[in-house]
Design an enzyme around this catalytic site. Structure first.
Site, PDB file in Angstrom:
ATOM      1  N   GLU A 488       6.911  59.976 -10.017  1.00 12.74           N
ATOM      2  CA  GLU A 488       6.894  61.007 -11.150  1.00 12.74           C
ATOM      3  C   GLU A 488       5.440  61.142 -11.636  1.00 12.74           C
ATOM      4  O   GLU A 488       5.241  60.111 -12.181  1.00 12.74           O
ATOM      5  CB  GLU A 488       7.975  61.127 -11.963  1.00 12.74           C
ATOM      6  N   HIS A 510      13.305  66.070 -13.430  1.00 15.80           N
ATOM      7  CA  HIS A 510      13.982  65.065 -14.137  1.00 15.80           C
ATOM      8  C   HIS A 510      14.142  65.480 -15.707  1.00 15.80           C
ATOM      9  O   HIS A 510      13.674  64.828 -16.670  1.00 15.80           O
ATOM     10  CB  HIS A 510      12.820  63.609 -14.340  1.00 15.80           C
TER      11      HIS A 510
HETATM   12  N1  LIG Z   1      18.155  62.565 -14.639  1.00 17.30           N
HETATM   13  C1  LIG Z   1      18.162  62.229 -15.953  1.00 17.30           C
HETATM   14  O1  LIG Z   1      17.367  62.750 -16.930  1.00 17.30           O
HETATM   15  C2  LIG Z   1      18.819  61.096 -16.424  1.00 17.30           C
HETATM   16  C3  LIG Z   1      19.519  61.070 -17.744  1.00 17.30           C
HETATM   17  C4  LIG Z   1      20.242  60.003 -18.173  1.00 17.30           C
HETATM   18  C5  LIG Z   1      20.403  59.207 -17.446  1.00 17.30           C
HETATM   19  N2  LIG Z   1      19.973  59.086 -16.000  1.00 17.30           N
HETATM   20  C6  LIG Z   1      20.395  57.795 -15.265  1.00 17.30           C
HETATM   21  O2  LIG Z   1      21.666  58.082 -14.859  1.00 17.30           O
HETATM   22  C7  LIG Z   1      22.011  56.713 -14.308  1.00 17.30           C
HETATM   23  C8  LIG Z   1      23.426  56.334 -14.939  1.00 17.30           C
HETATM   24  O3  LIG Z   1      23.350  56.178 -16.327  1.00 17.30           O
HETATM   25  P1  LIG Z   1      24.622  55.826 -17.147  1.00 17.30           P
HETATM   26  O4  LIG Z   1      24.392  55.923 -18.583  1.00 17.30           O
HETATM   27  O5  LIG Z   1      25.729  56.261 -16.586  1.00 17.30           O
HETATM   28  O6  LIG Z   1      24.554  54.098 -16.875  1.00 17.30           O
HETATM   29  P2  LIG Z   1      25.496  53.126 -16.812  1.00 17.30           P
HETATM   30  O7  LIG Z   1      24.584  52.025 -16.992  1.00 17.30           O
HETATM   31  O8  LIG Z   1      26.654  53.513 -17.794  1.00 17.30           O
HETATM   32  O9  LIG Z   1      26.266  53.109 -15.402  1.00 17.30           O
HETATM   33  C9  LIG Z   1      25.876  52.651 -14.222  1.00 17.30           C
HETATM   34  C10 LIG Z   1      26.875  52.333 -13.430  1.00 17.30           C
HETATM   35  O10 LIG Z   1      26.706  52.176 -12.105  1.00 17.30           O
HETATM   36  C11 LIG Z   1      27.111  50.976 -11.536  1.00 17.30           C
HETATM   37  N3  LIG Z   1      26.345  50.526 -10.570  1.00 17.30           N
HETATM   38  C12 LIG Z   1      25.118  49.944 -10.526  1.00 17.30           C
HETATM   39  N4  LIG Z   1      24.609  49.816  -9.215  1.00 17.30           N
HETATM   40  C13 LIG Z   1      25.629  49.981  -8.541  1.00 17.30           C
HETATM   41  C14 LIG Z   1      25.796  50.101  -7.319  1.00 17.30           C
HETATM   42  N5  LIG Z   1      24.864  49.779  -6.225  1.00 17.30           N
HETATM   43  N6  LIG Z   1      26.820  50.798  -6.570  1.00 17.30           N
HETATM   44  C15 LIG Z   1      27.982  51.242  -7.353  1.00 17.30           C
HETATM   45  N7  LIG Z   1      27.803  51.098  -8.478  1.00 17.30           N
HETATM   46  C16 LIG Z   1      26.689  50.649  -9.232  1.00 17.30           C
HETATM   47  C17 LIG Z   1      27.229  50.024 -12.677  1.00 17.30           C
HETATM   48  O11 LIG Z   1      28.111  48.971 -12.549  1.00 17.30           O
HETATM   49  C18 LIG Z   1      27.578  51.045 -14.050  1.00 17.30           C
HETATM   50  O12 LIG Z   1      28.880  51.080 -14.116  1.00 17.30           O
HETATM   51  C19 LIG Z   1      21.049  55.758 -14.764  1.00 17.30           C
HETATM   52  O13 LIG Z   1      20.118  55.416 -13.510  1.00 17.30           O
HETATM   53  C20 LIG Z   1      20.330  56.449 -15.652  1.00 17.30           C
HETATM   54  O14 LIG Z   1      18.866  56.079 -15.914  1.00 17.30           O
HETATM   55  C21 LIG Z   1      19.369  59.702 -15.673  1.00 17.30           C
HETATM   56  O1  LIG Z   2      16.917  57.291 -18.845  1.00 20.57           O
HETATM   57  C1  LIG Z   2      17.048  58.630 -18.942  1.00 20.57           C
HETATM   58  O2  LIG Z   2      17.939  58.743 -20.207  1.00 20.57           O
HETATM   59  C2  LIG Z   2      17.084  59.743 -18.359  1.00 20.57           C
HETATM   60  O3  LIG Z   2      16.043  59.191 -17.171  1.00 20.57           O
HETATM   61  C3  LIG Z   2      15.841  60.793 -18.909  1.00 20.57           C
HETATM   62  O4  LIG Z   2      14.734  60.101 -19.340  1.00 20.57           O
HETATM   63  P1  LIG Z   2      13.704  61.222 -19.907  1.00 20.57           P
HETATM   64  O5  LIG Z   2      13.942  61.046 -21.687  1.00 20.57           O
HETATM   65  O6  LIG Z   2      12.352  60.725 -19.557  1.00 20.57           O
HETATM   66  O7  LIG Z   2      13.703  62.710 -19.381  1.00 20.57           O
END
Ligand SMILES: NC(=O)c1ccc[n+]([C@@H]2O[C@H](COP(=O)([O-])OP(=O)(O)OC[C@H]3O[C@@H](n4cnc5c(N)ncnc54)[C@H](O)[C@@H]3O)[C@@H](O)[C@H]2O)c1
Ligand SMILES: O=C(O)[C@H](O)COP(=O)(O)O
Length: 627
Positions: A488, A510
Site C-alpha cells: 500500500e 484501506h
Molecule cells: N481494513 C481496515 O481498515 C481494518 C480495520 C481494523 C482492523 N483490520 C484488520 O482486521 C483484522 C481483524 O481484527 P480484529 O480486531 O478482529 O483482530 P482480533 O485479533 O480480535 O481477531 C483475529 C482473530 O483471527 C484469528 N486467527 C488468526 N489467524 C487465523 C487463521 N489463520 N485462521 C483462523 N483464524 C485466525 C485469531 O485467533 C483471532 O480470533 C486484523 O488483521 C486487523 O488488522 C482492518
Molecule cells: O489496523 C487497523 O486498525 C486497520 O488496518 C486500520 O488502519 P489505518 O488506521 O491505517 O486505517
C-alpha cells in the site's frame, strides 16, 4: 548572588486579563455587551503591544467598564478560578521563594493582592495601580501619581525598588520585555501559557510555555520533574485532530505530518522525539528504534501492530499502545454493506449506468437472507459481524485457529476447508500475524463454492492476489471486495492493483476503519494510554510490555526502572536504594520472560546521586523519575 523573580499578573499569573473579566461582570445585562467587550479587548491589546500609551489604554477602558466597588468582589472570586494551571500546581515554589518574588503589574492592587496572597506573596511585594472611587462606590479613575499608571511604569518601579541581585522578569507583554531592554532586568522570560504575543516572544531570552519550564531552567523546586512542553510528540498519517488537542492541552509539544515517513525520514525526525503516533503504514523497524535516542512510547492509532518491531521496542524500553476496539464496528458495517452490494451486483449496475447503459436485470442478483456467511477469524471484528449478519437473516459459520465461543446461532467449523466449502460469502478477519501470508491462495479458492464471493478487510498479504484475480476472471468466484493490499502506498495518490477493472469487484483504499467515529474514538483512547504512561508510569493495555496499573503518586518521587529480566537486577536496585537510605513508600513489579518493570515510590527527600546509580544497575534498559 540573590535572584529576584518579578511576575506580571494579567495573562501570566492568571489565564485572563482582569479588566476583561470585570467587563464581563459589569456589562452582563448591557445589550451592547459584545461590542463593548471587544472594544475593551482591543484597547487592552493595543496597550500591551505598546501601540498606544498605557495611561491612554487605562483611561479608555475604565470609562467603558462603568464598574463599582461591589463588582470587585465578584471579580476576585472569578480570578481565583482562573489562576494559570502551572502556577496553581507549583505553590511550593511560591511558598519557599516568597522573599524573592515580586508582582509588578499595571493592573490593580484591589484584585491582585487577594489572589496572590494565596501564593504567599504579601501585599508589600505587590506593585500595581489603585482605583479611585466616587462617594457612592463607582470606579471613576486611578491614582495618577503611581508610576505604574504611566507608560513604561514597570521600568521606573523596578528602578525604585533597587533590588540587589539578578532580576528575572516573567510576563507576556511589552511592559515586561521593555524592562530588559531598559537595563533594569537581567533576563526576560516570555510567558506563553495563556497568550502568545509575537513581539514578546521576539524580545525574550527564554520562552516559557508554563511555570514548569521556568522552574526547570532555573532548577527551582517544582511539581513536575520534566516540563511536558519538552516532551515532543510526532503524529503521522493524518491521525484525528482530537489527539493533537489532547496532547497539547496536557502541555506536550506536538508536531503532525499528514503521511507516513520512510525509514530514513523517521530516523532524522525521531532524534528529539519522545512519542510517535502512527497508523498502519509507518514501519517502525529495529533500525528506527535503535536510532531514536529519546523514544519512550509508540502509539499505533489503529488495531494492527505488525508494522512495529515490538521486540526491538521492548529491548529498548519503549512501550507500545494501540486501539484494539475503536474501529471494529466501522469494519463490520463496511463488511455488511459490501456483502449486500456484491450479492446484488450493485457496483456493476452502477458502473453500467455511469457509462450510459441501462441494464435492468435480476440475473446474478441475490438476497443475503438465508445465505451462508463464512467468517474466517472470530475475533473482535469477526464476532460483531456474526451478530449483525444474523440480524439480516444470514446463516453464520466461522472458523478460528483458537477456540472461540459461538455467538447467537453461529456454527463453529473445525477446519478452514469445511468453512470454505459451505459458504456463499467468505469474509476474512484474521489478525495481522505474518503466518497468515497467502493464507487464501489458489488451493483455498478452489475449495470455495462456485460463484461464491470473497471479502478481505483484514490484511493485504492474507490473500494471494494473482490467485484471486484468476478466480474472478475464470468465473470461479462471482465477486470480491478488497480493502487491503500486499503493498500500500505511503500517501494518497497513484495506485495500481491487478484487480483493477474486473467486474463485480469492490476496491477501497484501506478505509475499513476510516470513519469519523472510529478515528475520534482512537484519538481519545490511545492518547489516554500514552499520557497515563508518560505522566504516571502506567502500562495498562501496553501491547509489548508487562501491564501495570499504579496507584496515584502521593507526595513521593517515582522511579521507573525497566530492565532485562535476568537474575539479580531487583536485588541490585534495592541494594542501591538501601545504600542511599531511601524510604520506600511503595514498590510495584511486573515482568514477562524478557523484561521487568519496577516502580519505586520514595520519600521526597533523597540524594540525587541515587539516580545515576540506578541507571548504572546492570541490565537497565531505561530509567525515569517522575514527580
Ligand atoms: N481494513 C481496515 O481498515 C481494518 C480495520 C481494523 C482492523 N483490520 C484488520 O482486521 C483484522 C481483524 O481484527 P480484529 O480486531 O478482529 O483482530 P482480533 O485479533 O480480535 O481477531 C483475529 C482473530 O483471527 C484469528 N486467527 C488468526 N489467524 C487465523 C487463521 N489463520 N485462521 C483462523 N483464524 C485466525 C485469531 O485467533 C483471532 O480470533 C486484523 O488483521 C486487523 O488488522 C482492518
Ligand atoms: O489496523 C487497523 O486498525 C486497520 O488496518 C486500520 O488502519 P489505518 O488506521 O491505517 O486505517
Amino acid at each position: 548572588m540573590s535572584k529576584y523573580y518579578i511576575f506580571d499578573f494579567d495573562s501570566t499569573l492568571t489565564k485572563v486579563e482582569a479588566l476583561d473579566v470585570l467587563a464581563e461582570i459589569t456589562l452582563a445585562n448591557n445589550p451592547k455587551k459584545e461590542e463593548v467587550i471587544n472594544e475593551i479587548i482591543k484597547i487592552t491589546n493595543l496597550g500591551i503591544d505598546g501601540d498606544i500609551s498605557f495611561t491612554q489604554s487605562l483611561e479608555r477602558r475604565i470609562k467603558l467598564l462603568n464598574a463599582k466597588r461591589s463588582d470587585l468582589n465578584l471579580l476576585i472570586q472569578e480570578l481565583k478560578k482562573r489562576v494559570s494551571s502551572s502556577i496553581e500546581r507549583n505553590k511550593e515554589f511560591f511558598e519557599s521563594y516568597s522573599e524573592n518574588i515580586y508582582v509588578i503589574s499595571a493592573g490593580f492592587k484591589e484584585f491582585i493582592i487577594p489572589i496572590v496572597a494565596e501564593y504567599n506573596i504579601p501585599a508589600e511585594r505587590v506593585f500595581a495601580n489603585t482605583f479611585e472611587f466616587s462617594q457612592d462606590g463607582e470606579i471613576i479613575g486611578f491614582d495618577r501619581d503611581n508610576v505604574l499608571s504611566v507608560h513604561n511604569g514597570k521600568i521606573a518601579c523596578l528602578q525604585n525598588l533597587q533590588l540587589d541581585g539578578e532580576i528575572q522578569v516573567i510576563g507576556d507583554g511589552y511592559s515586561d520585555y521593555i524592562t530588559k531592554e531598559a537595563g533594569v532586568a537581567d533576563k526576560f522570560f516570555a510567558y506563553t501559557e495563556n497568550v502568545q504575543r509575537e513581539k514578546t516572544i521576539k524580545n525574550a531570552d527564554y520562552i516559557t510555555p508554563n511555570l514548569d519550564e521556568f522552574l526547570f531552567i532555573n532548577d527551582l523546586p517544582r511539581n513536575i520533574s520534566y516540563p511536558k512542553n519538552r516532551i515532543k510528540m510526532l503524529l503521522l498519517e493524518n491521525i484525528h485532530a482530537d489527539a493533537y488537542e489532547k496532547f497539547t492541552n496536557d502541555g506536550f509539544t506536538v508536531e503532525t505530518v499528514g503521511r507516513s515517513l520512510s525509514e530514513e525520514e523517521l530516523i532524522e525526525k525521531l532524534q528529539d522525539v519522545h512519542v510517535i503516533g502512527i497508523r498502519s503504514k509507518t514501519q517502525i523497524t529495529k533500525k528506527v528504534i535503535e536510532n531514536a535516542p529519546r523514544l519512550l512510547a509508540v502509539g499505533a492509532f489503529c488495531i494492527g501492530t505488525k508494522q512495529i518491531d515490538l521486540d526491538a521496542c521492548k529491548e529498548n524500553g519503549i512501550v507500545v499502545f494501540n486501539a484494539p476496539y475503536s474501529n471494529t464496528r466501522s469494519v463490520v458495517e463496511l463488511a455488511i454493506g459490501e456483502i449486500i452490494m456484491l450479492m446484488r451486483s450493485v457496483f456493476q449496475r452502477s458502473t453500467e449506468i455511469h457509462n450510459g447503459e441501462w441494464n435492468k436485470t435480476a440475473q446474478g442478483s441475490k438476497e443475503v437472507r438465508g445465505k451462508k456467511l463464512g467468517i474466517v477469524g472470530y475475533g473482535n471484528i469477526g464476532k460483531q459481524l456474526s451478530v449483525l449478519a444474523e440480524a439480516l437473516g444470514m446463516d453464520v459459520y466461522y472458523y478460528d485457529v483458537e477456540d472461540k465461543l459461538a455467538l447467537g446461532n453461529a456454527t463453529k467449523m473445525n477446519s478452514l476447508a469445511d468453512l470454505l466449502a459451505i459458504s456463499d460469502v467468505v469474509t476474512l478477519h484474521v489478525d495481522d500475524n505474518s503466518l497468515n501470508r497467502n493464507y487464501i491462495g489458489a488451493k483455498e479458492i478452489s475449495q470455495m463454492k462456485d460463484g461464491a464471493h470473497l471479502v478481505n478487510l483484514s490484511r493485504g498479504f492474507v490473500v494471494d492476489i494473482p490467485a484471486l484475480t484468476e478466480a474472478l476472471k475464470s468465473g470461479k468466484l462471482a465477486g470480491a471486495a478488497v480493502d487491503v493490499y500486499p503493498e500500500e502506498p505511503r500517501k494518497n495518490g497513484d495506485f495500481y492493483t491487478d484487480l483493477k477493472g474486473l467486474p463485480n469487484v469492490i476496491l477501497t483504499p484501506h478505509v475499513g476503519g476510516s470513519t469519523e467515529e472510529a478515528q475520534r474514538d482512537i484519538a481519545d483512547f490511545v492518547p489516554g494510554k500514552i499520557m497515563a504512561y508518560i505522566n504516571s508510569g502506567n502500562t495498562v493495555d501496553a501491547v509489548n510490555f508487562p501491564n501495570i496499573r499504579l496507584p496515584k503518586q502521593q507526595n513521593s518521587h517515582r522511579f521507573l526502572h525497566m530492565h532485562k529480566n535476568v537474575s539479580g537486577v531487583m536485588a541490585n536496585i534495592n541494594k542501591v536504594v538501601a545504600e542511599f537510605g531511601l524510604n520506600i513508600v511503595g514498590q510495584y513489579l511486573s515482568t514477562d520472560p524478557k523484561v521487568g518493570y519496577v516502580i519505586t515510590d520514595v520519600d521526597k527527600d533523597y540524594n540525587q546521586d541515587v539516580i545515576q546509580e540506578l541507571k548504572n544497575v546492570e541490565g537497565t534498559l531505561r530509567f525515569r523519575v517522575l514527580y
